[in-house]
Design an enzyme around this catalytic site. Structure first.
Site, PDB file in Angstrom:
ATOM      1  N   TRP A 102     -70.312   6.906  -2.624  1.00  0.00           N
ATOM      2  CA  TRP A 102     -70.554   8.309  -2.257  1.00  0.00           C
ATOM      3  C   TRP A 102     -71.395   9.010  -3.308  1.00  0.00           C
ATOM      4  O   TRP A 102     -72.290   9.795  -2.981  1.00  0.00           O
ATOM      5  CB  TRP A 102     -69.253   9.040  -1.963  1.00  0.00           C
ATOM      6  CG  TRP A 102     -68.651   8.526  -0.696  1.00  0.00           C
ATOM      7  CD1 TRP A 102     -67.453   7.871  -0.554  1.00  0.00           C
ATOM      8  CD2 TRP A 102     -69.232   8.567   0.624  1.00  0.00           C
ATOM      9  NE1 TRP A 102     -67.264   7.520   0.762  1.00  0.00           N
ATOM     10  CE2 TRP A 102     -68.328   7.927   1.501  1.00  0.00           C
ATOM     11  CE3 TRP A 102     -70.426   9.082   1.143  1.00  0.00           C
ATOM     12  CZ2 TRP A 102     -68.584   7.783   2.873  1.00  0.00           C
ATOM     13  CZ3 TRP A 102     -70.684   8.942   2.511  1.00  0.00           C
ATOM     14  CH2 TRP A 102     -69.770   8.297   3.358  1.00  0.00           C
ATOM     15  N   ASP A 172     -67.492  16.647  -5.240  1.00  0.00           N
ATOM     16  CA  ASP A 172     -67.205  16.138  -3.895  1.00  0.00           C
ATOM     17  C   ASP A 172     -65.726  15.774  -3.853  1.00  0.00           C
ATOM     18  O   ASP A 172     -65.305  14.775  -4.426  1.00  0.00           O
ATOM     19  CB  ASP A 172     -68.091  14.910  -3.625  1.00  0.00           C
ATOM     20  CG  ASP A 172     -67.848  14.303  -2.237  1.00  0.00           C
ATOM     21  OD1 ASP A 172     -66.947  14.784  -1.521  1.00  0.00           O
ATOM     22  OD2 ASP A 172     -68.576  13.352  -1.880  1.00  0.00           O
ATOM     23  N   LYS A 196     -60.774  13.726   6.199  1.00  0.00           N
ATOM     24  CA  LYS A 196     -59.966  12.795   5.408  1.00  0.00           C
ATOM     25  C   LYS A 196     -58.566  13.380   5.203  1.00  0.00           C
ATOM     26  O   LYS A 196     -57.586  12.843   5.673  1.00  0.00           O
ATOM     27  CB  LYS A 196     -60.605  12.501   4.046  1.00  0.00           C
ATOM     28  CG  LYS A 196     -62.100  12.139   4.045  1.00  0.00           C
ATOM     29  CD  LYS A 196     -62.430  10.891   4.743  1.00  0.00           C
ATOM     30  CE  LYS A 196     -63.877  10.470   4.907  1.00  0.00           C
ATOM     31  NZ  LYS A 196     -64.881  10.758   3.950  1.00  0.00           N
TER      32      LYS A 196
HETATM   33  C1  LIG Z   1     -66.375  10.531   3.870  1.00  0.00           C
HETATM   34  C2  LIG Z   1     -66.994  10.975   2.607  1.00  0.00           C
HETATM   35  C3  LIG Z   1     -68.272  11.560   2.573  1.00  0.00           C
HETATM   36  C4  LIG Z   1     -69.142  11.700   3.819  1.00  0.00           C
HETATM   37  O1  LIG Z   1     -68.598  12.624   4.666  1.00  0.00           O
HETATM   38  P1  LIG Z   1     -69.308  13.018   6.051  1.00  0.00           P
HETATM   39  O2  LIG Z   1     -68.426  14.132   6.517  1.00  0.00           O
HETATM   40  O3  LIG Z   1     -69.272  11.822   6.936  1.00  0.00           O
HETATM   41  O4  LIG Z   1     -70.680  13.473   5.744  1.00  0.00           O
HETATM   42  C5  LIG Z   1     -68.776  11.977   1.360  1.00  0.00           C
HETATM   43  N1  LIG Z   1     -68.060  11.849   0.234  1.00  0.00           N
HETATM   44  C6  LIG Z   1     -66.830  11.296   0.214  1.00  0.00           C
HETATM   45  C7  LIG Z   1     -66.090  11.179  -1.072  1.00  0.00           C
HETATM   46  C8  LIG Z   1     -66.262  10.851   1.412  1.00  0.00           C
HETATM   47  O5  LIG Z   1     -65.037  10.306   1.405  1.00  0.00           O
END
Ligand SMILES: *Cc1c(COP(=O)(O)O)cnc(C)c1O
Length: 360
Positions: A102, A172, A196
């Protein structure tokens, strides 16, 4: 009807109570004669739902008054782009910590808009650890410092918050938001896709310190400018109304169940059950440095990959699904977010033990 223990990394399991409440309210929300899905986003019913969701999130995370909370779309992936667009502020360079899949995507997106300085990388050990801050080569003139609090694929999680002084810290938190106590005031911006650890896909949460809003150079198109969404209180265009409603129910569920502190205790307990067991066997293996192991996503491989299919089949027969690891790393991954009950993790560990006995 019985529900499975769903270990999916995302979209992920939701609290059963929330789903049942949503089912009850599906056709007629609170006597309004309509589903939340059918409401105008500018009507008083939905405005109330959105305001309550924001207030509850603020309370749960202790978000200070000088931070804006935005309910956006486009996932964390759009934030990979909106962050440099809005926060570079003519400075040209941003610092990024490279911890895995990521972080790599965030870095790649930022490079479209400016210079990225990778201040630390865990690539030397196949992204199995969180680089200690002592080794970071921070630039005090950087526009911001970006890191990924939890690498959902690699199963690496920062157990500490970086210190970046006057340089805004950007994080993030897609896969560990609300799973542990954090001090929001240490951050310039926090973002997370909802699918998530919060609710349905389609909603992205951005928490941004107000002095960072409206400083983009050049001024971005309106949909990509945080200022647009701040000024319009996330209603510049139609927001993901149903996802906001479900996220709001999850926030209420969190409050009823002791808030973030109680979730953190439960997440420590659940992840410890799995890691303690992994520590007793050579049949399964988790490559991550023990101090940096994720409480949310636990990847593991079997001694013999030829057994993977049998493992997954047996798990499914016992009501445990979505354990297959990410295609980039193989093996298994158990995602055990807030909504995964302790009973689900116990069932998994019991099954792993049983499988080891019959195949070891
Ligand atoms: C799932 C995830 C993303 C991407 O998320 P999207 O909503 O599919 O754009 C980015 N960073 C992390 C840490 C993730 O777990």
């Amino acid at each position: 009807m019985s529900r499975v223990f769903n270990f999916s990394a995302g979209p992920a399991t939701l609290p059963e109570e929330v789903l049942r409440q949503a089912a009850e309210e599906m056709v007629d929300w609170h006597g309004s004669g309509q589903s939340v899905m059918e409401m105008s986003h500018r009507g008083k019913e939905f405005m109330g739902i959105a305001a309550a969701a924001e207030a509850d999130l603020r309370e749960l995370m202790g978000i200070p008054a000088n931070y804006k909370v935005l309910f956006l779309q486009g996932g964390a992936s759009l934030q990979f782009e909106m962050i440099p667009i809005n926060l570079l502020r003519g400075k040209g360079t941003a610092d990024y910590v490279h911890t895995g899949e990521w972080a790599k995507k965030a870095i790649k997106a930022a490079r479209i808009f400016g210079n990225v300085n990778v201040v630390a990388s865990a690539e030397d050990k196949a992204f199995t650890y969180a680089p200690a801050q002592a080794g970071w080569k921070l630039d005090k003139n950087a526009a911001y410092v970006h890191y990924t609090a939890n690498e959902t694929i690699g199963g690496v999680e920062f157990q500490w918050t970086p210190e970046t002084g006057d340089v805004p810290l950007v994080c993030d938190m897609s896969s560990n938001i609300l799973s542990r106590a954090i001090d929001v005031s240490k951050y310039g911006l926090i973002y997370a896709g909802a699918q998530k650890n919060i609710g349905p896909a389609g909603l992205t949460i951005v928490i941004v310190r107000d002095d960072l809003v409206g400083k983009a150079q050049p001024t971005p198109p309106p949909m990509l400018d945080y200022k647009t969404h701040v000024d319009a209180e996330s209603m510049y265009n139609t927001p993901p109304t149903y996802s906001i409603y479900i996220a709001g129910l999850v926030f209420q569920w969190l409050k009823k169940n002791g808030g973030v502190a109680a979730m953190e205790r439960k997440n420590v307990e659940k992840s410890k059950l799995l890691y303690d067991y992994l520590g007793t066997t050579d049949f399964y293996r988790n490559p991550v440095n023990p101090a940096d192991r994720s409480r949310m996503n636990v990847p593991f491989t079997l001694k013999d990959a030829a057994l993977d299919e049998a493992f997954l089949k047996g798990a499914k027969e016992r009501g445990m699904t979505q354990l297959k690891g990410h295609r980039s790393v193989g093996g298994m991954r158990a995602s055990i977010y807030n909504a995964m009950p302790v009973a689900g993790v116990k069932a998994l560990v019991d099954y792993m033990r049983e499988f080891e006995k019959s195949h070891g």
